[in-house]
Scaffold this motif. Structure first.
Motif, PDB file in Angstrom:
ATOM      1  N   GLY A 121     -16.886 -53.354 -12.618  1.00  0.00           N
ATOM      2  CA  GLY A 121     -17.135 -53.937 -13.928  1.00  0.00           C
ATOM      3  C   GLY A 121     -15.888 -54.543 -14.549  1.00  0.00           C
ATOM      4  O   GLY A 121     -15.948 -55.591 -15.203  1.00  0.00           O
ATOM      5  N   PHE A 122     -14.735 -53.898 -14.329  1.00  0.00           N
ATOM      6  CA  PHE A 122     -13.480 -54.411 -14.885  1.00  0.00           C
ATOM      7  C   PHE A 122     -13.144 -55.781 -14.314  1.00  0.00           C
ATOM      8  O   PHE A 122     -12.799 -56.707 -15.051  1.00  0.00           O
ATOM      9  N   PHE A 123     -13.253 -55.921 -12.994  1.00  0.00           N
ATOM     10  CA  PHE A 123     -12.878 -57.197 -12.378  1.00  0.00           C
ATOM     11  C   PHE A 123     -13.913 -58.289 -12.652  1.00  0.00           C
ATOM     12  O   PHE A 123     -13.561 -59.466 -12.728  1.00  0.00           O
ATOM     13  N   ARG A 141     -14.453 -61.022  -7.265  1.00  0.00           N
ATOM     14  CA  ARG A 141     -14.676 -60.479  -5.924  1.00  0.00           C
ATOM     15  C   ARG A 141     -13.653 -59.400  -5.549  1.00  0.00           C
ATOM     16  O   ARG A 141     -13.874 -58.645  -4.600  1.00  0.00           O
ATOM     17  N   VAL A 142     -12.553 -59.318  -6.260  1.00  0.00           N
ATOM     18  CA  VAL A 142     -11.617 -58.219  -6.018  1.00  0.00           C
ATOM     19  C   VAL A 142     -12.308 -56.889  -6.298  1.00  0.00           C
ATOM     20  O   VAL A 142     -12.108 -55.893  -5.587  1.00  0.00           O
ATOM     21  N   GLY A 143     -13.146 -56.859  -7.336  1.00  0.00           N
ATOM     22  CA  GLY A 143     -13.902 -55.648  -7.628  1.00  0.00           C
ATOM     23  C   GLY A 143     -14.852 -55.282  -6.504  1.00  0.00           C
ATOM     24  O   GLY A 143     -15.008 -54.098  -6.181  1.00  0.00           O
ATOM     25  N   CYS A 144     -15.480 -56.287  -5.896  1.00  0.00           N
ATOM     26  CA  CYS A 144     -16.364 -56.028  -4.747  1.00  0.00           C
ATOM     27  C   CYS A 144     -15.561 -55.482  -3.568  1.00  0.00           C
ATOM     28  O   CYS A 144     -15.997 -54.556  -2.875  1.00  0.00           O
ATOM     29  N   LEU A 145     -14.391 -56.061  -3.342  1.00  0.00           N
ATOM     30  CA  LEU A 145     -13.536 -55.626  -2.229  1.00  0.00           C
ATOM     31  C   LEU A 145     -13.163 -54.152  -2.358  1.00  0.00           C
ATOM     32  O   LEU A 145     -13.091 -53.434  -1.356  1.00  0.00           O
ATOM     33  N   LEU A 146     -12.932 -53.701  -3.580  1.00  0.00           N
ATOM     34  CA  LEU A 146     -12.456 -52.337  -3.808  1.00  0.00           C
ATOM     35  C   LEU A 146     -13.576 -51.313  -3.930  1.00  0.00           C
ATOM     36  O   LEU A 146     -13.294 -50.105  -3.942  1.00  0.00           O
ATOM     37  N   THR A 147     -14.831 -51.745  -4.011  1.00  0.00           N
ATOM     38  CA  THR A 147     -15.910 -50.791  -4.277  1.00  0.00           C
ATOM     39  C   THR A 147     -17.101 -50.879  -3.334  1.00  0.00           C
ATOM     40  O   THR A 147     -17.919 -49.951  -3.309  1.00  0.00           O
ATOM     41  N   GLU A 148     -17.244 -51.961  -2.576  1.00  0.00           N
ATOM     42  CA  GLU A 148     -18.452 -52.135  -1.770  1.00  0.00           C
ATOM     43  C   GLU A 148     -18.154 -52.110  -0.273  1.00  0.00           C
ATOM     44  O   GLU A 148     -16.998 -52.249   0.144  1.00  0.00           O
TER      45      GLU A 148
END
Length: 251
Positions: free
Chosen positions: A13-15, A118-125
Protein backbone atom coordinates in the motif's frame (compact mmCIF):
# COMPACT_ATOMS: atom_id res chain seq x y z
CA UNK A 1 9.56 -10.57 1.50
CA UNK A 2 8.84 -7.34 3.36
CA UNK A 3 5.09 -7.26 4.13
CA UNK A 4 5.39 -4.23 6.43
CA UNK A 5 7.63 -1.21 6.78
CA UNK A 6 8.24 0.82 9.93
CA UNK A 7 5.32 1.39 12.31
CA UNK A 8 3.34 -1.40 10.67
CA UNK A 9 2.80 0.43 7.37
CA UNK A 10 1.83 -2.11 4.65
CA UNK A 11 4.63 -2.25 2.10
CA UNK A 12 2.41 -2.76 -0.94
CA UNK A 13 0.00 0.00 0.00
CA UNK A 14 2.85 2.41 0.77
CA UNK A 15 4.50 2.01 -2.63
CA UNK A 16 1.16 2.19 -4.45
CA UNK A 17 0.44 5.47 -2.67
CA UNK A 18 3.97 6.70 -3.37
CA UNK A 19 3.54 5.79 -7.05
CA UNK A 20 0.31 7.77 -7.23
CA UNK A 21 2.03 10.76 -5.59
CA UNK A 22 4.98 10.58 -8.00
CA UNK A 23 2.61 10.31 -10.97
CA UNK A 24 0.68 13.34 -9.72
CA UNK A 25 3.86 15.42 -9.49
CA UNK A 26 4.92 14.48 -13.01
CA UNK A 27 1.40 15.13 -14.34
CA UNK A 28 1.23 18.61 -12.79
CA UNK A 29 4.72 19.44 -14.05
CA UNK A 30 3.77 18.40 -17.59
CA UNK A 31 0.50 20.33 -17.40
CA UNK A 32 2.39 23.46 -16.39
CA UNK A 33 4.94 22.99 -19.16
CA UNK A 34 2.15 22.70 -21.73
CA UNK A 35 0.10 25.45 -20.09
CA UNK A 36 -2.71 22.93 -19.53
CA UNK A 37 -3.09 23.12 -15.74
CA UNK A 38 -6.76 24.04 -15.62
CA UNK A 39 -9.81 22.92 -13.67
CA UNK A 40 -10.73 20.57 -16.51
CA UNK A 41 -7.45 18.67 -16.28
CA UNK A 42 -7.85 18.30 -12.51
CA UNK A 43 -11.34 16.88 -13.05
CA UNK A 44 -9.78 14.37 -15.46
CA UNK A 45 -7.30 13.35 -12.74
CA UNK A 46 -10.16 12.83 -10.30
CA UNK A 47 -11.92 10.65 -12.83
CA UNK A 48 -8.75 8.61 -13.30
CA UNK A 49 -8.31 8.03 -9.56
CA UNK A 50 -11.93 7.05 -8.97
CA UNK A 51 -12.12 4.88 -12.09
CA UNK A 52 -8.81 3.21 -11.29
CA UNK A 53 -9.89 2.32 -7.76
CA UNK A 54 -13.16 0.84 -9.01
CA UNK A 55 -11.43 -1.00 -11.87
CA UNK A 56 -8.92 -2.66 -9.54
CA UNK A 57 -11.71 -4.02 -7.39
CA UNK A 58 -14.00 -5.16 -10.17
CA UNK A 59 -11.14 -6.88 -12.03
CA UNK A 60 -11.13 -9.70 -9.48
CA UNK A 61 -14.63 -10.75 -10.60
CA UNK A 62 -12.96 -12.91 -13.23
CA UNK A 63 -11.41 -14.97 -10.43
CA UNK A 64 -14.01 -15.09 -7.65
CA UNK A 65 -17.29 -14.56 -9.55
CA UNK A 66 -18.58 -13.13 -6.24
CA UNK A 67 -19.39 -9.40 -6.52
CA UNK A 68 -19.32 -8.74 -2.76
CA UNK A 69 -16.10 -10.66 -2.13
CA UNK A 70 -14.46 -9.06 -5.16
CA UNK A 71 -15.36 -5.56 -3.95
CA UNK A 72 -14.28 -6.07 -0.33
CA UNK A 73 -11.29 -8.39 -0.69
CA UNK A 74 -10.59 -8.59 -4.42
CA UNK A 75 -7.17 -8.61 -6.02
CA UNK A 76 -5.98 -5.19 -7.05
CA UNK A 77 -5.17 -5.82 -10.68
CA UNK A 78 -3.02 -3.22 -12.42
CA UNK A 79 -4.68 -3.97 -15.76
CA UNK A 80 -8.12 -3.49 -14.24
CA UNK A 81 -6.94 -0.28 -12.62
CA UNK A 82 -5.58 1.12 -15.87
CA UNK A 83 -8.77 0.27 -17.75
CA UNK A 84 -10.86 1.77 -14.97
CA UNK A 85 -8.75 4.93 -14.93
CA UNK A 86 -9.15 5.33 -18.69
CA UNK A 87 -12.91 4.93 -18.48
CA UNK A 88 -12.98 7.27 -15.48
CA UNK A 89 -11.24 10.01 -17.44
CA UNK A 90 -13.65 9.62 -20.36
CA UNK A 91 -16.68 9.81 -18.05
CA UNK A 92 -15.34 12.82 -16.13
CA UNK A 93 -14.56 14.70 -19.35
CA UNK A 94 -17.99 13.87 -20.78
CA UNK A 95 -19.71 15.17 -17.63
CA UNK A 96 -18.01 18.58 -17.81
CA UNK A 97 -18.03 18.74 -21.62
CA UNK A 98 -14.24 18.79 -21.94
CA UNK A 99 -13.17 17.66 -25.41
CA UNK A 100 -9.39 18.14 -25.44
CA UNK A 101 -7.23 15.01 -25.29
CA UNK A 102 -5.40 14.49 -22.00
CA UNK A 103 -3.71 11.11 -22.56
CA UNK A 104 -0.36 12.64 -23.51
CA UNK A 105 -0.28 14.45 -20.17
CA UNK A 106 -0.84 11.17 -18.34
CA UNK A 107 1.54 8.88 -20.25
CA UNK A 108 4.93 9.78 -18.66
CA UNK A 109 3.29 10.15 -15.24
CA UNK A 110 1.68 6.71 -15.41
CA UNK A 111 4.94 5.05 -16.49
CA UNK A 112 6.95 6.49 -13.60
CA UNK A 113 4.15 5.89 -11.10
CA UNK A 114 3.91 2.27 -12.21
CA UNK A 115 7.67 1.80 -11.76
CA UNK A 116 7.43 3.02 -8.17
CA UNK A 117 4.27 1.06 -7.39
CA UNK A 118 5.74 -2.19 -8.67
CA UNK A 119 8.45 -2.01 -6.00
CA UNK A 120 5.69 -2.87 -3.53
CA UNK A 121 4.76 -5.91 -5.63
CA UNK A 122 8.41 -6.98 -5.76
CA UNK A 123 8.69 -6.89 -1.97
CA UNK A 124 5.39 -8.62 -1.14
CA UNK A 125 4.22 -10.93 -3.93
CA UNK A 126 5.31 -14.19 -5.53
CA UNK A 127 8.12 -13.29 -7.95
CA UNK A 128 7.58 -15.51 -10.99
CA UNK A 129 8.00 -18.92 -12.56
CA UNK A 130 11.08 -21.10 -12.05
CA UNK A 131 14.10 -20.21 -14.19
CA UNK A 132 17.68 -21.32 -14.78
CA UNK A 133 18.81 -17.82 -15.63
CA UNK A 134 21.66 -16.51 -13.46
CA UNK A 135 19.54 -13.61 -12.21
CA UNK A 136 16.85 -15.88 -10.75
CA UNK A 137 15.81 -15.02 -7.20
CA UNK A 138 14.61 -17.03 -4.19
CA UNK A 139 11.72 -16.25 -1.87
CA UNK A 140 10.60 -17.73 1.47
CA UNK A 141 8.49 -20.87 1.28
CA UNK A 142 5.77 -19.11 3.25
CA UNK A 143 4.85 -16.84 0.32
CA UNK A 144 1.24 -17.73 -0.67
CA UNK A 145 0.37 -19.11 -4.11
CA UNK A 146 4.02 -19.76 -4.94
CA UNK A 147 4.93 -23.43 -5.53
CA UNK A 148 8.42 -22.39 -6.61
CA UNK A 149 8.98 -20.67 -3.27
CA UNK A 150 8.11 -23.82 -1.34
CA UNK A 151 10.38 -25.89 -3.59
CA UNK A 152 13.30 -23.52 -3.02
CA UNK A 153 14.02 -23.01 -6.73
CA UNK A 154 15.21 -19.83 -8.44
CA UNK A 155 12.43 -17.81 -10.06
CA UNK A 156 12.10 -15.00 -12.56
CA UNK A 157 12.16 -11.54 -10.92
CA UNK A 158 9.13 -10.63 -13.02
CA UNK A 159 8.44 -7.40 -11.16
CA UNK A 160 12.01 -6.26 -11.74
CA UNK A 161 11.38 -6.74 -15.46
CA UNK A 162 8.35 -4.48 -15.22
CA UNK A 163 10.14 -1.83 -13.16
CA UNK A 164 12.88 -1.67 -15.79
CA UNK A 165 10.31 -1.49 -18.59
CA UNK A 166 8.38 1.33 -16.94
CA UNK A 167 11.55 3.34 -16.24
CA UNK A 168 12.61 2.89 -19.87
CA UNK A 169 9.11 3.88 -21.01
CA UNK A 170 9.22 7.01 -18.85
CA UNK A 171 12.58 8.13 -20.27
CA UNK A 172 11.42 7.38 -23.84
CA UNK A 173 8.10 9.19 -23.42
CA UNK A 174 9.86 12.17 -21.85
CA UNK A 175 12.13 12.33 -24.91
CA UNK A 176 9.24 11.91 -27.37
CA UNK A 177 6.86 14.43 -25.80
CA UNK A 178 8.03 17.29 -28.02
CA UNK A 179 8.73 15.13 -31.05
CA UNK A 180 5.27 13.62 -31.47
CA UNK A 181 2.87 16.50 -31.87
CA UNK A 182 -0.35 14.74 -32.87
CA UNK A 183 -2.62 14.78 -29.79
CA UNK A 184 -3.13 11.39 -28.22
CA UNK A 185 -0.31 9.58 -30.02
CA UNK A 186 2.14 9.62 -27.10
CA UNK A 187 -0.43 7.89 -24.94
CA UNK A 188 -1.24 5.43 -27.74
CA UNK A 189 2.42 4.46 -28.06
CA UNK A 190 2.70 3.87 -24.32
CA UNK A 191 -0.44 1.75 -24.18
CA UNK A 192 0.71 -0.30 -27.16
CA UNK A 193 4.19 -0.87 -25.75
CA UNK A 194 2.87 -1.81 -22.33
CA UNK A 195 0.26 -4.19 -23.77
CA UNK A 196 2.93 -6.06 -25.73
CA UNK A 197 5.33 -6.12 -22.77
CA UNK A 198 2.69 -7.27 -20.31
CA UNK A 199 1.56 -10.07 -22.61
CA UNK A 200 5.15 -11.32 -22.93
CA UNK A 201 6.17 -10.90 -19.28
CA UNK A 202 3.17 -13.00 -18.23
CA UNK A 203 5.15 -16.05 -19.42
CA UNK A 204 7.55 -15.39 -16.52
CA UNK A 205 4.97 -14.56 -13.84
CA UNK A 206 3.41 -16.91 -11.30
CA UNK A 207 -0.18 -16.43 -12.51
CA UNK A 208 -2.18 -19.58 -13.21
CA UNK A 209 -2.88 -20.51 -16.82
CA UNK A 210 -6.51 -21.06 -17.79
CA UNK A 211 -6.52 -22.15 -21.44
CA UNK A 212 -3.89 -22.85 -24.13
CA UNK A 213 -1.16 -22.12 -21.57
CA UNK A 214 -2.23 -18.47 -21.34
CA UNK A 215 -3.13 -16.61 -18.15
CA UNK A 216 -6.23 -14.50 -17.52
CA UNK A 217 -4.31 -11.25 -18.07
CA UNK A 218 -3.09 -12.56 -21.42
CA UNK A 219 -6.62 -13.40 -22.54
CA UNK A 220 -7.70 -9.98 -21.29
CA UNK A 221 -4.94 -8.39 -23.38
CA UNK A 222 -5.46 -10.24 -26.66
CA UNK A 223 -8.36 -8.11 -27.98
CA UNK A 224 -6.52 -4.97 -26.88
CA UNK A 225 -3.39 -6.00 -28.77
CA UNK A 226 -5.39 -6.28 -31.98
CA UNK A 227 -6.99 -2.86 -31.47
CA UNK A 228 -3.65 -1.23 -30.62
CA UNK A 229 -2.02 -2.77 -33.70
CA UNK A 230 -4.79 -1.37 -35.91
CA UNK A 231 -4.55 2.03 -34.21
CA UNK A 232 -0.76 2.23 -34.60
CA UNK A 233 -0.94 1.17 -38.25
CA UNK A 234 -3.40 3.99 -38.90
CA UNK A 235 -1.07 6.46 -37.21
CA UNK A 236 1.85 5.15 -39.24
CA UNK A 237 -0.01 5.56 -42.52
CA UNK A 238 -1.11 9.07 -41.59
CA UNK A 239 2.45 10.10 -40.78
CA UNK A 240 1.98 10.79 -37.08
CA UNK A 241 5.49 9.51 -36.28
CA UNK A 242 7.45 11.05 -39.16
CA UNK A 243 8.98 13.72 -36.92
CA UNK A 244 10.72 11.08 -34.83
CA UNK A 245 11.82 9.06 -37.85
CA UNK A 246 13.27 12.12 -39.60
CA UNK A 247 15.26 13.09 -36.53
CA UNK A 248 16.66 9.58 -36.26
CA UNK A 249 17.71 9.58 -39.88
CA UNK A 250 19.34 12.98 -39.48
CA UNK A 251 21.43 11.71 -36.61
Amino acid sequence: MVPELYWGIPTHGFFVALGVAVAAVVFVAECRRRDALREESLVAVTGALVGGAIGMRLSSLAETLDPLESWLFGARSVLGGLLGAYVGVLVAKRIIGYRERTGDLFAPAVALGMAVGRVGCLLTEAPGRPTRMPWGIHAPGTVPQCPGCAAGVAMHPSFVYEILFQLTAFVTLWWLRDRITTPGELFTLYVGAYAVFRFLVEFTRANDTVWLDLTRPQWFLLPGLVLVAVRLSIGWRRGYYEGVLRRKVAV
